[in-house]
Design a protein around this motif. Structure first.
Motif, PDB file in Angstrom:
ATOM      1  N   LEU A   1     -44.823  43.578 -32.529  1.00 48.21           N
ATOM      2  CA  LEU A   1     -45.711  43.354 -31.620  1.00 48.21           C
ATOM      3  C   LEU A   1     -45.348  44.695 -30.880  1.00 48.21           C
ATOM      4  CD1 LEU A   1     -48.040  41.555 -30.668  1.00 48.21           C
ATOM      5  CD2 LEU A   1     -46.350  40.504 -29.113  1.00 48.21           C
ATOM      6  N   PRO A   2     -46.436  45.643 -30.654  1.00 50.43           N
ATOM      7  CA  PRO A   2     -47.699  45.609 -31.209  1.00 50.43           C
ATOM      8  C   PRO A   2     -48.083  45.573 -32.640  1.00 50.43           C
ATOM      9  CG  PRO A   2     -47.522  47.307 -29.457  1.00 50.43           C
ATOM     10  CD  PRO A   2     -46.188  46.667 -29.743  1.00 50.43           C
ATOM     11  N   ALA A   3     -48.782  44.771 -33.234  1.00 50.32           N
ATOM     12  CA  ALA A   3     -48.770  44.607 -34.506  1.00 50.32           C
ATOM     13  C   ALA A   3     -49.505  45.773 -35.315  1.00 50.32           C
ATOM     14  CB  ALA A   3     -49.803  43.333 -34.959  1.00 50.32           C
ATOM     15  N   GLY A   4     -49.010  46.172 -36.571  1.00 50.83           N
ATOM     16  CA  GLY A   4     -49.485  47.107 -37.148  1.00 50.83           C
ATOM     17  C   GLY A   4     -50.264  46.674 -38.418  1.00 50.83           C
ATOM     18  N   ASP A   5     -50.550  47.669 -39.312  1.00 48.08           N
ATOM     19  CA  ASP A   5     -51.349  47.010 -40.358  1.00 48.08           C
ATOM     20  C   ASP A   5     -50.694  46.910 -41.864  1.00 48.08           C
ATOM     21  OD1 ASP A   5     -50.855  49.724 -40.787  1.00 48.08           O
ATOM     22  OD2 ASP A   5     -53.113  50.378 -41.118  1.00 48.08           O
ATOM     23  N   GLU A   6     -49.484  46.845 -41.594  1.00 50.07           N
ATOM     24  CA  GLU A   6     -48.420  46.921 -42.790  1.00 50.07           C
ATOM     25  C   GLU A   6     -48.616  45.504 -43.212  1.00 50.07           C
ATOM     26  OE1 GLU A   6     -45.915  45.359 -39.188  1.00 50.07           O
ATOM     27  OE2 GLU A   6     -47.508  47.239 -39.537  1.00 50.07           O
ATOM     28  N   PRO A   7     -48.193  45.199 -44.761  1.00 53.90           N
ATOM     29  CA  PRO A   7     -48.182  44.116 -45.365  1.00 53.90           C
ATOM     30  C   PRO A   7     -47.057  42.845 -44.445  1.00 53.90           C
ATOM     31  CG  PRO A   7     -47.872  45.619 -46.876  1.00 53.90           C
ATOM     32  CD  PRO A   7     -47.619  46.279 -45.579  1.00 53.90           C
ATOM     33  N   ARG A   8     -47.735  41.711 -44.703  1.00 45.74           N
ATOM     34  CA  ARG A   8     -46.967  40.671 -44.189  1.00 45.74           C
ATOM     35  C   ARG A   8     -45.725  40.498 -45.190  1.00 45.74           C
ATOM     36  NH1 ARG A   8     -50.066  36.853 -41.808  1.00 45.74           N
ATOM     37  NH2 ARG A   8     -48.262  35.986 -40.709  1.00 45.74           N
ATOM     38  N   GLN A   9     -44.666  40.279 -44.284  1.00 42.65           N
ATOM     39  CA  GLN A   9     -43.121  40.356 -45.141  1.00 42.65           C
ATOM     40  C   GLN A   9     -42.348  38.947 -45.043  1.00 42.65           C
ATOM     41  OE1 GLN A   9     -40.863  43.753 -44.173  1.00 42.65           O
ATOM     42  NE2 GLN A   9     -42.391  44.898 -43.413  1.00 42.65           N
ATOM     43  N   GLN A  10     -41.946  38.713 -46.049  1.00 46.16           N
ATOM     44  CA  GLN A  10     -41.264  37.388 -46.198  1.00 46.16           C
ATOM     45  C   GLN A  10     -39.550  37.424 -45.572  1.00 46.16           C
ATOM     46  OE1 GLN A  10     -38.230  36.052 -47.573  1.00 46.16           O
ATOM     47  NE2 GLN A  10     -37.323  37.940 -48.373  1.00 46.16           N
ATOM     48  N   ASN A  11     -38.893  38.720 -45.714  1.00 37.62           N
ATOM     49  CA  ASN A  11     -37.733  38.792 -45.091  1.00 37.62           C
ATOM     50  C   ASN A  11     -37.583  38.505 -43.707  1.00 37.62           C
ATOM     51  OD1 ASN A  11     -35.098  39.833 -45.102  1.00 37.62           O
ATOM     52  ND2 ASN A  11     -35.662  42.030 -45.274  1.00 37.62           N
ATOM     53  N   PRO A  12     -38.211  38.800 -42.528  1.00 33.98           N
ATOM     54  CA  PRO A  12     -38.190  38.757 -41.415  1.00 33.98           C
ATOM     55  C   PRO A  12     -38.080  36.971 -41.010  1.00 33.98           C
ATOM     56  CG  PRO A  12     -40.065  39.877 -41.250  1.00 33.98           C
ATOM     57  CD  PRO A  12     -39.393  39.742 -42.751  1.00 33.98           C
ATOM     58  N   HIS A  13     -39.066  36.483 -41.802  1.00 32.62           N
ATOM     59  CA  HIS A  13     -39.076  34.880 -41.683  1.00 32.62           C
ATOM     60  C   HIS A  13     -38.158  34.447 -42.310  1.00 32.62           C
ATOM     61  CE1 HIS A  13     -43.391  36.371 -41.172  1.00 32.62           C
ATOM     62  NE2 HIS A  13     -43.480  35.072 -40.856  1.00 32.62           N
ATOM     63  N   MET A  14     -37.398  34.592 -43.420  1.00 30.58           N
ATOM     64  CA  MET A  14     -36.253  34.108 -43.818  1.00 30.58           C
ATOM     65  C   MET A  14     -35.166  34.206 -42.951  1.00 30.58           C
ATOM     66  SD  MET A  14     -34.124  35.742 -47.182  1.00 30.58           S
ATOM     67  CE  MET A  14     -33.381  37.234 -46.225  1.00 30.58           C
TER      68      MET A  14
ATOM     69  N   GLY B   1     -41.918  36.286 -53.456  1.00 34.16           N
ATOM     70  CA  GLY B   1     -42.770  37.530 -53.118  1.00 34.16           C
ATOM     71  C   GLY B   1     -42.034  38.076 -51.963  1.00 34.16           C
ATOM     72  N   GLU B   2     -42.305  39.370 -51.684  1.00 36.82           N
ATOM     73  CA  GLU B   2     -41.781  40.052 -50.620  1.00 36.82           C
ATOM     74  C   GLU B   2     -42.576  40.644 -49.503  1.00 36.82           C
ATOM     75  OE1 GLU B   2     -38.656  40.900 -49.659  1.00 36.82           O
ATOM     76  OE2 GLU B   2     -37.814  39.801 -51.279  1.00 36.82           O
TER      77      GLU B   2
ATOM     78  N   PRO C   1     -50.177  37.531 -52.270  1.00 37.19           N
ATOM     79  CA  PRO C   1     -49.422  38.604 -52.693  1.00 37.19           C
ATOM     80  C   PRO C   1     -50.271  39.917 -52.602  1.00 37.19           C
ATOM     81  CG  PRO C   1     -49.391  36.884 -54.408  1.00 37.19           C
ATOM     82  CD  PRO C   1     -50.283  36.406 -53.562  1.00 37.19           C
ATOM     83  N   ALA C   2     -49.450  40.860 -51.888  1.00 36.95           N
ATOM     84  CA  ALA C   2     -49.936  41.976 -51.823  1.00 36.95           C
ATOM     85  C   ALA C   2     -50.587  42.736 -53.001  1.00 36.95           C
ATOM     86  CB  ALA C   2     -48.919  43.092 -50.990  1.00 36.95           C
ATOM     87  N   PRO C   3     -51.526  43.707 -52.889  1.00 39.47           N
ATOM     88  CA  PRO C   3     -52.020  44.090 -54.164  1.00 39.47           C
ATOM     89  C   PRO C   3     -51.074  45.219 -54.676  1.00 39.47           C
ATOM     90  CG  PRO C   3     -53.207  44.973 -52.150  1.00 39.47           C
ATOM     91  CD  PRO C   3     -52.498  43.850 -51.786  1.00 39.47           C
ATOM     92  N   GLY C   4     -51.156  45.503 -56.196  1.00 40.20           N
ATOM     93  CA  GLY C   4     -50.476  46.351 -56.799  1.00 40.20           C
ATOM     94  C   GLY C   4     -48.875  46.291 -56.819  1.00 40.20           C
ATOM     95  N   HIS C   5     -48.498  47.499 -56.439  1.00 40.83           N
ATOM     96  CA  HIS C   5     -46.679  47.556 -56.810  1.00 40.83           C
ATOM     97  C   HIS C   5     -46.280  46.569 -55.689  1.00 40.83           C
ATOM     98  CE1 HIS C   5     -43.050  49.342 -57.570  1.00 40.83           C
ATOM     99  NE2 HIS C   5     -42.590  49.562 -56.435  1.00 40.83           N
ATOM    100  N   GLU C   6     -46.813  46.588 -54.458  1.00 39.51           N
ATOM    101  CA  GLU C   6     -45.885  45.889 -53.483  1.00 39.51           C
ATOM    102  C   GLU C   6     -45.944  44.260 -53.795  1.00 39.51           C
ATOM    103  OE1 GLU C   6     -47.950  46.926 -49.783  1.00 39.51           O
ATOM    104  OE2 GLU C   6     -45.988  48.335 -49.244  1.00 39.51           O
ATOM    105  N   GLY C   7     -46.941  43.761 -54.408  1.00 38.29           N
ATOM    106  CA  GLY C   7     -47.158  42.478 -54.660  1.00 38.29           C
ATOM    107  C   GLY C   7     -46.339  41.965 -55.886  1.00 38.29           C
ATOM    108  N   ASN C   8     -45.901  43.040 -56.577  1.00 41.92           N
ATOM    109  CA  ASN C   8     -45.015  42.815 -57.923  1.00 41.92           C
ATOM    110  C   ASN C   8     -43.633  43.155 -57.645  1.00 41.92           C
ATOM    111  OD1 ASN C   8     -44.659  42.379 -60.822  1.00 41.92           O
ATOM    112  ND2 ASN C   8     -44.348  44.701 -61.047  1.00 41.92           N
ATOM    113  N   TRP C   9     -43.215  43.372 -56.296  1.00 42.84           N
ATOM    114  CA  TRP C   9     -41.893  43.847 -55.857  1.00 42.84           C
ATOM    115  C   TRP C   9     -41.192  42.491 -55.700  1.00 42.84           C
ATOM    116  CZ3 TRP C   9     -39.385  48.450 -55.921  1.00 42.84           C
ATOM    117  CH2 TRP C   9     -37.971  48.526 -55.109  1.00 42.84           C
ATOM    118  N   LEU C  10     -40.083  42.234 -56.396  1.00 44.93           N
ATOM    119  CA  LEU C  10     -39.061  40.947 -55.992  1.00 44.93           C
ATOM    120  C   LEU C  10     -37.738  41.805 -55.702  1.00 44.93           C
ATOM    121  CD1 LEU C  10     -40.257  38.503 -58.746  1.00 44.93           C
ATOM    122  CD2 LEU C  10     -41.295  38.794 -56.618  1.00 44.93           C
ATOM    123  N   GLU C  11     -37.027  40.948 -54.877  1.00 49.78           N
ATOM    124  CA  GLU C  11     -35.661  41.187 -54.815  1.00 49.78           C
ATOM    125  C   GLU C  11     -34.867  40.146 -55.131  1.00 49.78           C
ATOM    126  OE1 GLU C  11     -34.881  43.306 -51.290  1.00 49.78           O
ATOM    127  OE2 GLU C  11     -36.836  44.315 -51.112  1.00 49.78           O
ATOM    128  N   PRO C  12     -33.794  40.173 -56.020  1.00 50.05           N
ATOM    129  CA  PRO C  12     -32.903  39.190 -56.440  1.00 50.05           C
ATOM    130  C   PRO C  12     -31.875  38.803 -55.406  1.00 50.05           C
ATOM    131  CG  PRO C  12     -32.407  41.309 -57.915  1.00 50.05           C
ATOM    132  CD  PRO C  12     -33.745  41.231 -56.807  1.00 50.05           C
TER     133      PRO C  12
END
Length: 391
Positions: free
Chosen positions: A174-187, A229-230, A238-249
């Motif tokens: 905040l201020p909010a940008g137009d980047e994808p939503r992320q799971q990491n900060p919610h985790m 998902g990340e 899921p985000a389109p393209g490469h970002e939607g396919n990106w997983l972190e073990p």
């Protein structure tokens, strides 16, 4: 030597636990309590914790101090003091005072400070705020004055009132940008709330954790594959393209431990979801030859990034010991061997290599202070498991 570790017979986990303990308390905590703090000899925590060090183990002279790093180091020294480390309390007190310079009276925390403590970036960052709440929850266990607890609850209210979105969850910044939503900060916010509840024991402090578990169940974990998902669109597709396919073990393993904690604290059964995360990450994440867990996978299990960050190994250890505290297949022992002999050696005493490449050789350009949080949390689970096994 480093490339042949996989050929050695690993030591029993109990012996490696002792080696880990000696390294952490004899080398790491004293080093980061002095060289890792910015201040005077009389008050080494006067200006908080170092952001990072050079590969020679001296200050990298960063022109900023991220709030997330200060919060992580506040956790580290609060934990150390609670373990009986004599200098931990003074370090925690100093870092707490420095960290509070990023706070305003309404409950907002900025993203970074100057080395002297002036607010540099006032952006509210959910990832940083999560670590502030987490660290304050731990510092309250040490200080017990109520000040840190009040700040943690105020920050959590501020997030709910200012960063919530109609689709569920929160803005990244905040201020909010137009980047994808992320799971990491919610985790990490989930982690922080669980820590806060364990500090207070008050059910009201758990409310947001239930909402975050619902977000995880409905959107973050894919129902078909069980993967995490990340990156997501604004409506949690899921985000389109490469970002939607990106997983972190590493994050799959991190959620395994968090879901176990959530179940322990609330009684909500999470085992089926945790098992799906664990089986995917365990099947595709580790390199068969070295046991090192890679940084990123595709949704089909293909390796997208074959390097191996230190934090990923720490989260793997936490998950393995959560699922199999007896270490029946020796996987935990192999992980600790990698930590001790690949990441914690051939570097200045009390420091580490933050990343290895696909050939298992160090490629870090600095020694980030932020890694110590992952080292402590991995050790803490190992220590508790070994204590239970040897009783």
């Amino acid at each position: 030597m480093m490339q042949h570790i996989s050929e050695k017979k690993t030591e029993p986990l109990l012996i490696m636990h002792q080696r880990f303990t000696n390294w952490l308390f004899d080398e790491v905590l004293p080093f980061w309590g002095t060289a890792g703090c910015d201040g005077t000899p009389e008050n080494p925590a006067l200006y908080g914790a170092q952001e990072s060090l050079t590969l020679e183990g001296v200050s990298a002279q960063a022109p900023f101090k991220r709030v997330r790093v200060q919060a992580r180091q506040l956790f580290v020294f609060s934990w150390a003091a609670l373990q009986g480390q004599a200098e931990g309390r003074s370090r925690a007190d100093g870092i707490f005072a420095f960290l509070c310079k990023a706070h305003n009276e309404q409950g907002k925390w900025g993203r970074s400070l100057t080395p002297e403590g002036q607010l540099l970036d006032p952006t509210a960052d959910l990832y940083d705020l999560a670590f502030v709440i987490f660290a304050l929850a731990w510092y309250e266990r040490l200080d017990q004055s109520g000040k840190a607890l009040a700040l943690a609850r105020q920050a959590l209210r501020w997030i709910s009132e200012n960063m919530s979105t109609p689709q569920g969850g929160f803005f990244n910044t905040l201020p909010a940008g137009d980047e994808p939503r992320q799971q990491n900060p919610h985790m990490h916010l989930f982690e922080a709330i669980l820590a806060l509840y364990e500090t207070t024991g008050e059910i009201a402090d758990l409310t947001q954790a239930h909402a975050l578990y619902a977000l995880f169940s409905q959107f973050l974990q894919d129902e078909t594959t069980g993967t995490l998902g990340e990156y997501f669109t604004s409506d949690w597709a899921p985000a389109p393209g490469h970002e939607g396919n990106w997983l972190e073990p590493g994050h799959h393993f991190e959620w395994v431990w968090l879901l176990s904690e959530y179940e322990r604290l609330t009684g909500v059964i999470t085992k089926t979801r945790a098992d799906r995360l664990y089986q995917f990450a365990k099947r595709y994440g580790p390199d068969p030859a070295t046991g090192l867990v890679c940084d990123a996978l595709g949704r089909d299990g293909s390796v997208l990034k074959a390097s191996s960050r230190l934090w990923v190994q720490g989260e793997t250890l936490r998950a393995v010991l959560t699922v199999d505290p007896q270490d029946t297949d020796g996987l935990a022992a192999r992980i600790v061997t990698n930590l001790l002999e690949r990441y914690f050696t051939d570097c200045p005493a009390g420091t580490w290599h933050d990343q290895l490449n696909e050939a298992a050789y160090p490629v870090s350009k600095a020694i980030p202070a932020s890694s110590l949080y992952h080292i402590i949390t991995a050790y803490d689970v190992l220590n508790k498991v070994r204590s239970e096994v040897t009783q």
